[in-house]
Motif scaffolding. Sequence first.
Motif, PDB file in Angstrom:
ATOM      1  N   SER A  34       0.680  -1.067  -0.036  1.00  0.00           N
ATOM      2  CA  SER A  34       0.000   0.572  -0.234  1.00  0.00           C
ATOM      3  C   SER A  34       0.967   1.217  -0.110  1.00  0.00           C
ATOM      4  N   ARG A  51      -9.861   3.581  -3.690  1.00  0.00           N
ATOM      5  CA  ARG A  51     -10.065   2.692  -2.064  1.00  0.00           C
ATOM      6  C   ARG A  51     -11.597   2.735  -1.880  1.00  0.00           C
ATOM      7  N   ARG A  54     -12.251  -2.136   2.015  1.00  0.00           N
ATOM      8  CA  ARG A  54     -11.204  -2.818   2.061  1.00  0.00           C
ATOM      9  C   ARG A  54     -10.917  -3.067   0.228  1.00  0.00           C
ATOM     10  N   VAL A  56     -10.139  -2.282  -3.275  1.00  0.00           N
ATOM     11  CA  VAL A  56      -8.669  -1.216  -3.995  1.00  0.00           C
ATOM     12  C   VAL A  56      -9.442  -1.873  -5.912  1.00  0.00           C
TER      13      VAL A  56
END
Length: 289
Positions: A34, A51, A54, A56
């Motif tokens: 990240s 995002r 949780r 992406v």
Amino acid sequence: MLDPRKLHLLRELARRGTIAAVAEAVTFTPSAVSQQLSALEREAGVPLLERTGRTVALTPAGHVLVEHAQAVLEQLERASAALAAARGGPSGPLRIGAFPTATRVLLPPALAELAGAHPGLTPMVSEIDPADVSAALRAGELDVALVHEYDFVPPVTDTSIETEPLFSEPMYLTDRPSVAAARDDAWITNKPGTLCHTMAIRACQAAGFEPLVRHHIDDFDTVLAFTAAGQGVALVPRLAATNPPPGVKLTRLPLSRRTLAAFRRGNGRHPAIEAAIAAFRVTISRLPL
């Protein structure tokens, strides 16, 4: 300046879908991945990731950068290959992946050929299913790998991987004259998730039935031993069928398995990879195909 190592992580995220999967592939922590991707966004000057909780996802700019990342990483592979050629003959470690039949039949004489021609090379072999090869090559865990394709199973496409055809071999059915004739038999297949398993299931479906799979076994020598013990029928390639156990009858089918060498796109001119493929070809020319 965009960091190629961060571009690699972005490309892996585009392929794997989650930061956790990328972290596992590159042996980083999810937090480290990240952080690297956030740093890449700062370098790019535009948002690359969306995002939500949780999850992406790549932004349109992220997808654009992934396309360019592939070209950049491919060019770096070419540069690495050119520099290796400039240093002289192939030397150093060479990480080779191979499926079990190739590991047993093809690699031992190929490694002996390679050692005689290029003693400076240090080959290191890992047995791996072809379905997992692309990820291992992209992650740098392998330099070159032997993979296979079957009829009924479309080849896995990965724009970051190149392949070079090596040979084709026929498939055989144990103890029955045709796949359709084995409709009511118990079957022995490779484990689910492997290309071999998918090929066997689809061959049966093409013959009009769903096979009753009793055993899941990856090693073809063991498959043939189970067949000899009356535990079921199986599809086996020519390389695994050169010495069947007593009593096992083999019927050649109009199906084939094709073996290829796979490597990262742009890296095919690396002298170590060229040397390995040359050794494979010398060995293949001596096989009873």
